[in-house]
Design a protein around this motif. Structure first.
Motif, mmCIF file in Angstrom:
data_model
loop_
_atom_site.group_PDB
_atom_site.id
_atom_site.type_symbol
_atom_site.label_atom_id
_atom_site.label_comp_id
_atom_site.label_asym_id
_atom_site.label_seq_id
_atom_site.Cartn_x
_atom_site.Cartn_y
_atom_site.Cartn_z
ATOM 1 N N ILE A 15 61.314 47.834 62.114
ATOM 2 C CA ILE A 15 62.082 48.924 62.901
ATOM 3 C C ILE A 15 62.456 48.738 64.137
ATOM 4 N N GLY A 16 62.090 47.510 64.587
ATOM 5 C CA GLY A 16 62.479 47.096 65.996
ATOM 6 C C GLY A 16 62.212 45.866 66.402
ATOM 7 N N ARG A 17 62.802 45.383 67.652
ATOM 8 C CA ARG A 17 62.614 44.004 67.857
ATOM 9 C C ARG A 17 62.685 43.755 69.354
ATOM 10 N N GLY A 18 61.985 42.822 69.976
ATOM 11 C CA GLY A 18 62.012 42.560 71.228
ATOM 12 C C GLY A 18 61.942 41.251 71.677
ATOM 13 N N ARG A 19 61.575 40.988 73.095
ATOM 14 C CA ARG A 19 61.823 39.498 73.322
ATOM 15 C C ARG A 19 60.862 38.724 72.932
ATOM 16 N N VAL A 88 48.817 48.234 66.757
ATOM 17 C CA VAL A 88 48.967 49.674 65.604
ATOM 18 C C VAL A 88 49.186 50.756 66.624
ATOM 19 N N LEU A 89 50.270 51.274 66.599
ATOM 20 C CA LEU A 89 50.646 52.441 67.702
ATOM 21 C C LEU A 89 51.133 53.574 66.702
ATOM 22 N N ASP A 90 51.235 54.831 67.474
ATOM 23 C CA ASP A 90 51.901 56.020 67.036
ATOM 24 C C ASP A 90 53.214 55.514 66.317
ATOM 25 N N LEU A 91 53.727 56.200 65.264
ATOM 26 C CA LEU A 91 55.142 55.737 64.578
ATOM 27 C C LEU A 91 56.096 57.137 65.176
ATOM 28 N N CYS A 92 57.038 56.553 65.892
ATOM 29 C CA CYS A 92 58.139 57.202 66.405
ATOM 30 C C CYS A 92 59.409 56.890 65.472
ATOM 31 N N PRO A 93 60.237 57.874 65.065
ATOM 32 C CA PRO A 93 61.511 57.626 64.205
ATOM 33 C C PRO A 93 62.333 56.475 64.768
#
Length: 271
Positions: A15-19, A88-93
């Protein structure tokens, strides 16, 4: 993926990608609840790069210190193996962050901007009370959960103000406070400056200090010449302009603290 992680969570789509890593949705095998897992590849951090290495371990340490708070993304579990660190974190849309909202919906009416900035400043009051400075407040780091509540995230650049103020250039060009760029010591009020920039962008649709290059942006920030162009601020109230002047004040001694922002009439009196 770490085997210990897989024993507790079913890891699903990206659901996402970073450095340094990738964010996946995951589901607890016990409760069935969905979370986000931020998986950081430690091999992508350059050997000898102490700053990147510090950021890697800073985030879980700081999140443990400041959690729980209704406007801060919560860390639920941490797993590590030789090559990865999994948070493991809270999930946001997905894509529901303030940056995307500004791009798609902005500029915002004052009422909407007030609701968002109040929650963001509430998070700042909480972390500043614990001696934590975020140092990278920007729209990309403001997420919204399923109830549309603000969740401040990305504490990799955060630090704790102990007996001495902080030093070092940290942050993102449009949002960084002038005292950081000037090489001076600084504290919690750098977050208030950055939050002021975010509020300005929500109302105007563009940043208060701009330039074609990072150097030009830094020069504009250092000048701190705050303007309210008529095309964007014609219908904006005097109250929010007053608040912006007090948040985007170069003189740190005169700049509001996060607590003072919450007591400003534009916040407390609804404009």
């Amino acid at each position: 993926m770490t085997e210990v992680l897989k024993k507790s969570y079913d890891v699903c789509e990206e659901i996402g990608r970073g450095r340094f890593g990738v964010v996946f949705r995951c589901v607890s095998l016990i409760s069935g609840e969905s979370f986000a897992v931020k998986s950081i590849d430690k091999r992508r951090i350059s050997a000898g790069d102490s700053l990147d290495s510090q950021c890697l371990y800073n985030e879980p340490k700081i999140l443990n210190l400041v959690s729980p708070h209704p406007n801060i993304l919560r860390l639920h579990n941490l797993y590590e193996d030789d090559f990865h660190l999994h948070m493991v974190l809270d999930l946001c849309p997905p894509s529901k962050d303030l940056y995307n909202l500004i791009v798609n919906d902005g500029p915002f009416p004052e009422a909407r901007a007030r609701l968002i900035v109040t929650q963001l400043v509430n998070a700042l009051v909480h972390i500043h009370g614990l001696g934590v400075v975020h140092r990278d407040i920007k729209p990309e780091n403001v997420l919204f959960d399923s109830r549309n509540s603000v969740n401040l995230t990305d504490f990799g650049s955060a630090d704790v103000v102990a007996k001495e103020p902080l030093r070092g250039v940290v942050g993102t060009p449009y949002y960084v406070a002038p005292e950081i760029l000037a090489g001076r010591e600084y504290g919690e009020k750098v977050d208030v400056w950055s939050c002021g920039v975010v509020l300005y962008i929500m109302l105007a649709g563009f940043p208060p200090f701009d330039g074609e290059t990072a150097v030009e942006i830094f020069e504009a920030v250092l000048r701190g010449n705050l303007r309210f162009p008529v095309r964007a601020f014609q219908w904006v109230s005097p109250g929010v302009k007053d608040l912006l002047r007090k948040m985007l004040c170069k003189d740190v001694s005169r700049r509001l603290s996060a607590e003072q922002v919450l007591r400003h009439p534009w916040i407390t009196g609804g404009g």
